[in-house]
Design a protein around this motif. Structure first.
Motif, PDB file in Angstrom:
ATOM      1  N   MET A  88     -49.863  78.275 -86.894  1.00  0.00           N
ATOM      2  CA  MET A  88     -49.413  76.945 -86.993  1.00  0.00           C
ATOM      3  C   MET A  88     -50.458  75.877 -86.965  1.00  0.00           C
ATOM      4  SD  MET A  88     -45.504  76.690 -85.172  1.00  0.00           S
ATOM      5  CE  MET A  88     -45.808  77.416 -83.900  1.00  0.00           C
ATOM      6  N   ALA A  89     -51.564  76.146 -85.995  1.00  0.00           N
ATOM      7  CA  ALA A  89     -52.491  74.984 -85.948  1.00  0.00           C
ATOM      8  C   ALA A  89     -53.504  75.259 -87.365  1.00  0.00           C
ATOM      9  CB  ALA A  89     -53.347  75.292 -84.622  1.00  0.00           C
ATOM     10  N   ARG A  90     -53.429  76.550 -87.622  1.00  0.00           N
ATOM     11  CA  ARG A  90     -54.300  76.845 -88.930  1.00  0.00           C
ATOM     12  C   ARG A  90     -53.438  76.230 -90.164  1.00  0.00           C
ATOM     13  NH1 ARG A  90     -55.518  82.992 -88.466  1.00  0.00           N
ATOM     14  NH2 ARG A  90     -56.163  82.714 -90.591  1.00  0.00           N
ATOM     15  N   ALA A  91     -52.397  76.145 -90.102  1.00  0.00           N
ATOM     16  CA  ALA A  91     -51.506  75.578 -91.183  1.00  0.00           C
ATOM     17  C   ALA A  91     -51.587  74.053 -91.241  1.00  0.00           C
ATOM     18  CB  ALA A  91     -50.125  75.956 -91.367  1.00  0.00           C
ATOM     19  N   TYR A  92     -51.809  73.426 -90.063  1.00  0.00           N
ATOM     20  CA  TYR A  92     -51.675  72.105 -89.725  1.00  0.00           C
ATOM     21  C   TYR A  92     -52.317  71.157 -91.024  1.00  0.00           C
ATOM     22  CZ  TYR A  92     -52.088  67.252 -87.861  1.00  0.00           C
ATOM     23  OH  TYR A  92     -52.256  65.847 -87.659  1.00  0.00           O
ATOM     24  N   PRO A  93     -53.571  71.380 -91.437  1.00  0.00           N
ATOM     25  CA  PRO A  93     -54.330  70.600 -92.240  1.00  0.00           C
ATOM     26  C   PRO A  93     -53.494  70.482 -93.610  1.00  0.00           C
ATOM     27  CG  PRO A  93     -55.788  72.196 -91.594  1.00  0.00           C
ATOM     28  CD  PRO A  93     -54.632  72.615 -91.167  1.00  0.00           C
ATOM     29  N   TYR A  94     -52.465  71.419 -94.046  1.00  0.00           N
ATOM     30  CA  TYR A  94     -51.740  71.302 -95.497  1.00  0.00           C
ATOM     31  C   TYR A  94     -50.324  71.367 -95.379  1.00  0.00           C
ATOM     32  CZ  TYR A  94     -51.586  76.470 -95.103  1.00  0.00           C
ATOM     33  OH  TYR A  94     -51.620  77.701 -94.518  1.00  0.00           O
ATOM     34  N   ALA A  95     -49.847  72.103 -94.332  1.00  0.00           N
ATOM     35  CA  ALA A  95     -48.376  72.696 -94.004  1.00  0.00           C
ATOM     36  C   ALA A  95     -47.631  71.096 -94.044  1.00  0.00           C
ATOM     37  CB  ALA A  95     -48.286  73.164 -93.360  1.00  0.00           C
ATOM     38  N   ASP A  96     -46.336  71.174 -94.678  1.00  0.00           N
ATOM     39  CA  ASP A  96     -45.457  70.289 -94.723  1.00  0.00           C
ATOM     40  C   ASP A  96     -45.197  69.878 -92.948  1.00  0.00           C
ATOM     41  OD1 ASP A  96     -43.249  68.518 -95.867  1.00  0.00           O
ATOM     42  OD2 ASP A  96     -42.183  69.562 -94.276  1.00  0.00           O
ATOM     43  N   ALA A  97     -45.220  68.587 -92.556  1.00  0.00           N
ATOM     44  CA  ALA A  97     -44.923  67.998 -91.424  1.00  0.00           C
ATOM     45  C   ALA A  97     -43.577  68.403 -90.760  1.00  0.00           C
ATOM     46  CB  ALA A  97     -45.269  66.495 -91.163  1.00  0.00           C
ATOM     47  N   ASP A  98     -42.600  68.368 -91.441  1.00  0.00           N
ATOM     48  CA  ASP A  98     -41.366  68.737 -91.068  1.00  0.00           C
ATOM     49  C   ASP A  98     -41.279  70.043 -90.577  1.00  0.00           C
ATOM     50  OD1 ASP A  98     -40.597  65.903 -91.524  1.00  0.00           O
ATOM     51  OD2 ASP A  98     -39.765  66.287 -93.222  1.00  0.00           O
ATOM     52  N   TYR A  99     -41.731  71.022 -91.543  1.00  0.00           N
ATOM     53  CA  TYR A  99     -41.668  72.412 -91.375  1.00  0.00           C
ATOM     54  C   TYR A  99     -42.305  72.699 -90.097  1.00  0.00           C
ATOM     55  CZ  TYR A  99     -43.455  77.167 -91.716  1.00  0.00           C
ATOM     56  OH  TYR A  99     -43.753  78.574 -91.453  1.00  0.00           O
ATOM     57  N   LEU A 100     -43.685  71.952 -89.779  1.00  0.00           N
ATOM     58  CA  LEU A 100     -44.372  72.488 -88.584  1.00  0.00           C
ATOM     59  C   LEU A 100     -43.668  71.907 -87.577  1.00  0.00           C
ATOM     60  CD1 LEU A 100     -48.066  71.742 -89.477  1.00  0.00           C
ATOM     61  CD2 LEU A 100     -47.062  73.788 -89.042  1.00  0.00           C
ATOM     62  N   HIS A 101     -43.091  70.750 -87.357  1.00  0.00           N
ATOM     63  CA  HIS A 101     -42.273  69.972 -86.251  1.00  0.00           C
ATOM     64  C   HIS A 101     -41.168  71.135 -86.047  1.00  0.00           C
ATOM     65  CE1 HIS A 101     -39.258  67.105 -84.782  1.00  0.00           C
ATOM     66  NE2 HIS A 101     -40.226  67.085 -83.769  1.00  0.00           N
ATOM     67  N   GLN A 102     -40.454  71.730 -87.087  1.00  0.00           N
ATOM     68  CA  GLN A 102     -39.359  72.630 -86.678  1.00  0.00           C
ATOM     69  C   GLN A 102     -39.937  73.774 -86.003  1.00  0.00           C
ATOM     70  OE1 GLN A 102     -36.033  71.968 -87.038  1.00  0.00           O
ATOM     71  NE2 GLN A 102     -35.946  73.720 -85.659  1.00  0.00           N
ATOM     72  N   ARG A 103     -41.031  74.366 -86.464  1.00  0.00           N
ATOM     73  CA  ARG A 103     -41.700  75.458 -85.969  1.00  0.00           C
ATOM     74  C   ARG A 103     -42.081  75.484 -84.705  1.00  0.00           C
ATOM     75  NH1 ARG A 103     -44.163  79.320 -89.215  1.00  0.00           N
ATOM     76  NH2 ARG A 103     -44.720  80.502 -87.071  1.00  0.00           N
TER      77      ARG A 103
END
Length: 293
Positions: A1-16
């Motif tokens: 998840m930390a590796r996806a932070y620069p580009y991934a959708d914030a709502d998706y990361l928040h849920q994860r």
């Protein structure tokens, strides 16, 4: 998840991250050895750190502060200096975007006390340079950049430089860009900004670090405004604000710098007023309900 932070959708990361925290919390209720307990605490600490970043990106300031504080408490309990240092780094970032320069410098020093071996120290020096630039202390800017670069050069090249909690040489251009823009060294700032955009773009043209690229475009916009090119300035600014992946507090901090340049230099130009309206629209739309996680 930390590796996806620069580009991934914030709502998706928040849920994860929320799901991860719920899972770890449940595991901590079971029987386990002291070593297993500490390992789960460390997992929770990293999740709270990431959650704080994502929440702040989404405009959830109160929730982000709670997540940051939880990470700091876990760092203390697990005696994990790196987690504590990153919690202080996040506090420094919060203070930066809220224009609390002295609080930012305090957080930087607390972070250095917590950990002096990992790459978080590089980020802390970068934050110190950014605060110093906003206070107009050019000497402290250069001393902080020199110290951060020296620390960075002593670290091995990371296997996953895209990881949010790892600082690598490619990210250093971003910090120098910010500092030199604030010092009014437009030539250096623009040079670093173009480098940031290049590094943030993959071979197929996809932006792999859209948040940094957006701030780089705002920097180019500021440089263009100061040189008399209002069309380039507004064009760069508008493109930056249209980015899908945003860290709103950081983006608005730099966007407001461009807005100030445009309104002071071109107060009668419709383009200046239009850009100001874009910022107001984004600001009005940043309110997101705070949640405990």
């Amino acid at each position: 998840m930390a590796r996806a932070y620069p580009y991934a959708d914030a709502d998706y990361l928040h849920q994860r991250t929320r799901n991860g925290l719920q899972y770890v919390t449940k595991q901590l209720e079971g029987r386990m050895t002291l070593r297993q307990h500490r390992e789960l605490l460390v997992d929770a600490g990293w999740l709270f750190l990431l959650n704080a970043c994502v929440q702040y990106d989404r405009g959830q300031r109160e929730a982000a502060n709670l997540s940051k504080a939880a990470a700091l408490r876990i760092g203390d309990e697990a005696e994990h200096g790196e987690i504590k240092a990153w919690a202080w780094e996040i506090e420094a970032w919060f203070a930066l975007t809220q224009c609390r320069w002295q609080d930012m410098l305090h957080a930087v020093e607390a972070g250095h006390v917590a950990d002096q071996t990992h790459s978080v120290g590089v980020q802390l020096y970068a934050h110190k340079a950014r605060a110093a630039a906003r206070m107009g202390d050019a000497r402290l800017v250069r001393d902080s950049l020199d110290a951060g670069r020296a620390r960075l050069d002593r670290l091995p090249r990371p296997d996953h430089p895209e990881h949010h909690f790892i600082i690598d040489p490619d990210k250093w251009d971003f910090y120098e860009m910010d500092a030199y823009r604030l010092l009014g060294d437009d030539e250096r700032a623009a040079s670093h900004a173009r480098s940031v955009i290049g590094i943030s773009t993959g071979p197929d043209g996809t932006e792999i670090s859209p948040m940094r690229a957006a701030e780089a475009r705002l920097t180019l916009g500021v440089a263009a405004a100061r040189s008399g090119d209002i069309d380039e300035a507004v064009g760069m600014g508008t493109t930056a604000l249209a980015a899908d992946r945003k860290s709103l507090p950081s983006l608005l901090l730099v966007a407001n710098e461009l807005d100030k340049e445009l309104r002071s230099r071109y107060p009668r130009e419709p383009a200046s007023r239009d850009f100001h309206e874009q910022i107001l629209t984004i600001t009005r739309g940043t309110a997101t309900p705070d949640l405990p996680f």
